[in-house]
Design a protein around this motif. Structure first.
Motif, mmCIF file in Angstrom:
data_model
loop_
_atom_site.group_PDB
_atom_site.id
_atom_site.type_symbol
_atom_site.label_atom_id
_atom_site.label_comp_id
_atom_site.label_asym_id
_atom_site.label_seq_id
_atom_site.Cartn_x
_atom_site.Cartn_y
_atom_site.Cartn_z
ATOM 1 N N TRP A 143 0.712 -1.740 -0.461
ATOM 2 C CA TRP A 143 -0.204 -0.147 0.377
ATOM 3 C C TRP A 143 0.686 1.414 0.046
ATOM 4 C CZ3 TRP A 143 -5.060 -0.509 0.511
ATOM 5 C CH2 TRP A 143 -5.578 -1.380 0.954
ATOM 6 N N VAL A 144 0.725 2.182 -0.533
ATOM 7 C CA VAL A 144 0.865 3.821 -0.650
ATOM 8 C C VAL A 144 0.020 4.809 -0.288
ATOM 9 C CG1 VAL A 144 3.107 2.694 -2.937
ATOM 10 C CG2 VAL A 144 0.859 3.639 -2.826
ATOM 11 N N PRO A 145 0.749 5.654 0.413
ATOM 12 C CA PRO A 145 -0.025 6.852 0.964
ATOM 13 C C PRO A 145 -0.456 7.007 -0.599
ATOM 14 C CG PRO A 145 1.848 7.097 1.924
ATOM 15 C CD PRO A 145 2.147 5.636 0.347
ATOM 16 N N LEU A 146 -2.169 7.629 -0.676
ATOM 17 C CA LEU A 146 -2.539 8.569 -1.450
ATOM 18 C C LEU A 146 -2.090 9.718 -1.651
ATOM 19 C CD1 LEU A 146 -6.101 7.525 -1.074
ATOM 20 C CD2 LEU A 146 -5.053 6.974 -3.188
ATOM 21 N N GLN A 147 -1.657 10.476 -1.075
ATOM 22 C CA GLN A 147 -1.351 11.929 -1.174
ATOM 23 C C GLN A 147 0.420 11.799 -1.948
ATOM 24 O OE1 GLN A 147 -2.181 10.230 1.661
ATOM 25 N NE2 GLN A 147 -3.194 11.210 3.556
ATOM 26 N N SER A 148 0.906 10.267 -2.339
ATOM 27 C CA SER A 148 1.924 10.592 -2.727
ATOM 28 C C SER A 148 1.918 10.384 -4.355
ATOM 29 C CB SER A 148 3.220 9.610 -1.673
ATOM 30 O OG SER A 148 3.632 10.056 -0.456
ATOM 31 N N ILE A 149 0.667 10.505 -4.306
ATOM 32 C CA ILE A 149 0.743 9.437 -6.095
ATOM 33 C C ILE A 149 0.029 9.843 -6.814
ATOM 34 C CG2 ILE A 149 1.628 6.911 -5.434
ATOM 35 C CD1 ILE A 149 -1.589 6.294 -5.443
ATOM 36 N N SER A 150 0.250 10.326 -8.510
ATOM 37 C CA SER A 150 -1.188 10.673 -8.918
ATOM 38 C C SER A 150 -1.641 10.174 -10.026
ATOM 39 C CB SER A 150 -0.728 11.821 -9.581
ATOM 40 O OG SER A 150 -1.175 12.748 -10.378
ATOM 41 N N ASP A 151 -2.643 10.271 -10.715
ATOM 42 C CA ASP A 151 -2.851 9.559 -12.217
ATOM 43 C C ASP A 151 -2.769 9.996 -12.877
ATOM 44 O OD1 ASP A 151 -4.996 11.476 -11.614
ATOM 45 O OD2 ASP A 151 -6.549 10.097 -12.012
ATOM 46 N N GLY A 152 -1.682 11.843 -12.931
ATOM 47 C CA GLY A 152 -2.084 12.639 -14.150
ATOM 48 C C GLY A 152 -0.066 12.844 -14.228
ATOM 49 N N PHE A 153 -0.009 13.920 -15.901
ATOM 50 C CA PHE A 153 0.905 14.709 -15.144
ATOM 51 C C PHE A 153 0.792 15.730 -13.997
ATOM 52 C CE2 PHE A 153 1.796 11.423 -18.829
ATOM 53 C CZ PHE A 153 3.164 10.592 -18.572
ATOM 54 N N ALA A 154 2.488 16.044 -14.285
ATOM 55 C CA ALA A 154 2.509 17.242 -13.594
ATOM 56 C C ALA A 154 2.595 18.399 -14.522
ATOM 57 C CB ALA A 154 3.956 17.715 -12.287
ATOM 58 N N SER A 155 3.082 20.285 -14.509
ATOM 59 C CA SER A 155 2.194 21.004 -15.536
ATOM 60 C C SER A 155 4.495 21.054 -15.723
ATOM 61 C CB SER A 155 1.128 21.959 -15.381
ATOM 62 O OG SER A 155 1.884 22.361 -14.046
ATOM 63 N N ASP A 156 4.468 21.569 -14.705
ATOM 64 C CA ASP A 156 5.974 22.278 -14.276
ATOM 65 C C ASP A 156 6.922 21.756 -14.075
ATOM 66 O OD1 ASP A 156 8.086 24.220 -13.987
ATOM 67 O OD2 ASP A 156 7.082 25.907 -12.343
ATOM 68 N N PRO A 157 7.779 21.176 -15.022
ATOM 69 C CA PRO A 157 9.437 21.515 -14.990
ATOM 70 C C PRO A 157 10.409 21.378 -14.422
ATOM 71 C CG PRO A 157 9.348 21.047 -17.220
ATOM 72 C CD PRO A 157 7.953 21.943 -16.244
ATOM 73 N N VAL A 158 10.202 22.736 -13.671
ATOM 74 C CA VAL A 158 10.865 23.135 -12.400
ATOM 75 C C VAL A 158 10.660 22.782 -11.662
ATOM 76 C CG1 VAL A 158 11.779 25.405 -11.401
ATOM 77 C CG2 VAL A 158 12.317 25.033 -14.020
ATOM 78 N N GLU A 159 8.903 22.926 -11.224
ATOM 79 C CA GLU A 159 9.230 22.743 -9.472
ATOM 80 C C GLU A 159 9.260 21.290 -9.723
ATOM 81 O OE1 GLU A 159 4.859 23.526 -9.263
ATOM 82 O OE2 GLU A 159 4.439 25.579 -9.195
ATOM 83 N N ALA A 160 8.684 19.936 -10.522
ATOM 84 C CA ALA A 160 9.239 18.816 -10.222
ATOM 85 C C ALA A 160 10.488 18.638 -9.940
ATOM 86 C CB ALA A 160 9.374 18.503 -11.825
ATOM 87 N N ALA A 161 11.842 19.811 -10.515
ATOM 88 C CA ALA A 161 13.395 19.549 -10.102
ATOM 89 C C ALA A 161 13.674 19.665 -9.309
ATOM 90 C CB ALA A 161 14.421 19.652 -11.276
ATOM 91 N N GLU A 162 12.915 20.744 -8.250
ATOM 92 C CA GLU A 162 12.555 21.688 -7.115
ATOM 93 C C GLU A 162 12.265 20.080 -6.139
ATOM 94 O OE1 GLU A 162 12.918 26.277 -7.723
ATOM 95 O OE2 GLU A 162 11.004 25.386 -7.459
ATOM 96 N N SER A 163 11.761 19.982 -5.905
ATOM 97 C CA SER A 163 11.163 18.548 -5.435
ATOM 98 C C SER A 163 12.301 17.709 -4.735
ATOM 99 C CB SER A 163 9.977 18.049 -5.876
ATOM 100 O OG SER A 163 10.626 16.926 -6.474
#
Length: 277
Positions: A143-163
């Motif tokens: 099982w994985v926390p729902l807060q940690s997953i998504s059924d779609g892609f993000a919109s901002d590569p910079v935000e993804a990198a900054e994570s």
């Protein structure tokens, strides 16, 4: 010259698509498989160094099996190399989600007090078969926390990198446990559903060079890549600080040049080619 990293062939077996391109003893249509461990090394040779890594849920085509290893081509970016057969499975349930947090744990049950059984990094591909409370149940078990997953892609590569700020630098790596410069760029773009090769030289060759600098553009040096954040800053995974950091662009160009690791090669803008979920 053929680039071995992107050529689905060993010294004796090649994919059938190469039949009229190169001579091999055997041609094969390949065998589909999926990475079944949190992160798996992709080796340059059976006894060689790590070239890259593949995260949980990555689909591959097996071209040759040799001992306890398999030579594969990653479906998403075409990168080829040797991987442990034990890290693969032929079970490929439909992918429904990806890990959208920098990392998450797999738990034995839908309870944060349960013992964790695994660790997953950003963009790990998941097959969710049900939910209970704040947890999603995986087809593979756990099982994985729902807060940690998504059924779609993000919109901002910079935000993804900054994570991934603070992630330790690890050459050839692609996970929250360790990542290098090109791995960070690929993780950021893949997290937004955009195609991206695995190594910095391949990335520079794949994307158009530009003169003006925008947020999300890529900055290149020999063997190194960073992403423009805006406001004169960039983000990169650097052996200089051994982690993912922000750095002033002008200062970085001067520092890298002074260290003899230059010259600065220019600015390239990632394309809009999409990848499948």
């Amino acid at each position: 010259m053929t680039d071995r990293r992107m050529t689905p062939a060993t010294d004796r077996v090649a994919l059938s698509s190469l039949r009229d391109v190169m001579m091999r003893e055997i041609y094969t249509d390949g065998e589909p498989a999926r990475v079944s461990v949190p992160v798996a090394d992709l080796l340059a040779q059976p006894d060689g160094a790590r070239d890259r890594q593949l995260n949980f849920g990555a689909d591959v085509t097996i071209i040759e099996k040799r001992g306890d290893l398999a030579f594969v081509q990653a479906v998403r970016d075409g990168y080829c190399g040797w991987i442990r057969q034990a890290d693969l499975t032929d079970q490929r349930p439909r992918i429904t989600h990806r890990v959208s947090a920098p990392a998450t744990h797999i738990y034995a049950g839908p309870d944060i007090k349960q013992r964790e059984t695994g660790f997953l990094s950003l963009n790990a591909r998941l097959s969710v078969v049900g939910t209970e409370g704040r947890f999603a149940q995986l087809a593979e078990g756990g099982w994985v926390p729902l807060q940690s997953i998504s059924d779609g892609f993000a919109s901002d590569p910079v935000e993804a990198a900054e994570s991934l700020i603070g992630t330790p630098y690890l050459w050839g790596a692609n996970s929250r446990q360790g990542i290098d410069c090109s791995g960070l760029v690929q993780a950021a773009l893949h997290g937004c559903g955009l195609a991206c090769p695995g190594d910095s030289d391949l990335q520079r060759a794949a994307f158009a060079e530009v003169e003006d600098m925008r947020r999300g553009d890529l900055l290149f040096w020999p063997g190194h890549v960073a992403m423009v954040c805006g406001d004169g800053r960039m983000i990169h995974a650097t052996a200089w600080q051994m982690r993912v950091i922000h750095e002033d662009i002008d200062s970085a160009i001067a520092r890298i040049d002074a260290a003899g690791d230059g010259p600065f090669l220019g600015i390239n803008r990632p394309g809009r080619e999409e990848i499948s979920f």
